[in-house]
Design an enzyme around this catalytic site. Sequence first.
Site, PDB file in Angstrom:
ATOM      1  N   HIS A 234       4.533  -0.203   0.771  1.00  0.00           N
ATOM      2  CA  HIS A 234       5.183  -0.959   1.591  1.00  0.00           C
ATOM      3  C   HIS A 234       4.453  -1.895   1.842  1.00  0.00           C
ATOM      4  CE1 HIS A 234       3.487   2.376   3.211  1.00  0.00           C
ATOM      5  NE2 HIS A 234       3.324   2.560   4.564  1.00  0.00           N
TER       6      HIS A 234
ATOM      7  N   HIS B  95       0.777  -1.305   0.200  1.00  0.00           N
ATOM      8  CA  HIS B  95      -0.286  -0.090   0.041  1.00  0.00           C
ATOM      9  C   HIS B  95       0.630   1.362   0.125  1.00  0.00           C
ATOM     10  CE1 HIS B  95       0.398  -0.899   3.845  1.00  0.00           C
ATOM     11  NE2 HIS B  95       0.853   0.500   4.628  1.00  0.00           N
TER      12      HIS B  95
ATOM     13  N   ASP C  67       0.415   5.109   1.642  1.00  0.00           N
ATOM     14  CA  ASP C  67      -0.221   5.320   2.824  1.00  0.00           C
ATOM     15  C   ASP C  67      -1.082   6.646   2.547  1.00  0.00           C
ATOM     16  OD1 ASP C  67       0.771   4.489   4.807  1.00  0.00           O
ATOM     17  OD2 ASP C  67       2.954   5.614   4.969  1.00  0.00           O
TER      18      ASP C  67
ATOM     19  N   ARG D  98       4.994   6.749  13.914  1.00  0.00           N
ATOM     20  CA  ARG D  98       5.499   7.093  12.359  1.00  0.00           C
ATOM     21  C   ARG D  98       4.540   8.407  12.494  1.00  0.00           C
ATOM     22  NH1 ARG D  98       1.709   4.949   8.244  1.00  0.00           N
ATOM     23  NH2 ARG D  98       0.406   6.879   8.155  1.00  0.00           N
TER      24      ARG D  98
END
Length: 285
Positions: free
Chosen positions: A261, A107, A109, A276
């Site tokens: 990723h 995917h 983000d 993150r």
Amino acid sequence: MTELVRHLTLDTLTLTPLTPTIGAEVGGIDLSQPATPSQVRAIRQALLDWKVLFFRDQDIDTDQHLAFARNFGELEVHPFAPQKPGYPEVLAITHNRENRGRENTWHSDVTWRLEPSLGSILRAIELPPVGGDTLFADMYAAYEGLCDEVKARVDDAVAIHDFAHFRTGMRKRGMTEEQIEDFNARYPMVEHPVIRTHPETGRRCIYVNAAFTQHIVGWDADESAAMLKHLYAQAAIPEYQCRFRWEPGSIAFWDNRASQHYAASDYWPAVRRMERVTIVGDRPR
């Protein structure tokens, strides 16, 4: 691979590529200290060149993590994911015996946003004794690897993106339909090009992903599903990938516009804790 390719120098930084096209480890910088303007320029250029950068042995705290990320743009607040208390821009991503890893889908983000992110900076906090690697795919190479017939069909196509699996999670947590409708109004489904042109490099890349893309606009449902399945599969080709093994003090910074990723969820029931920070991007064209 020649010595020149294996070990490059950019400004005061060293770059050690993991593969010929994606992924490079960066040395010669201490992220606990403010980055100089020349370091920021060098890192941005390296990110454009390698799509994902890795930093080892970085002993930084949350404020230093945020300060480094702010060198590259405004930071976003994720409306659904858990936040670190007192730090709304920091996603606290924890998996353990009670909460299995679920980011094991290729995917990009937050493509359900009208302006998806420029990139994310992920910091290891607590790691399993083995496993929990993250894989990254070069979506320029994935596009260039398509046959001419497929390129002709998708070059001008657009697709719908939605936060559908977050909505499912809301219902499981007991959120009312009225509350969910409020999120639907704030984050309606959006259209993005199937093949995106990167705003800084001008290169074309695949910009659909299995986590958030729903269908190709104006296509028959079966044709759309078949084409999306074919495009999703490009990220899984090893020649387009690099794989990063996390260690204490490791940080990854990826270009969300040119890569996808996959977080390997092979470590259950061990604990994997990450934080993150995500940089606001632009509307895909």
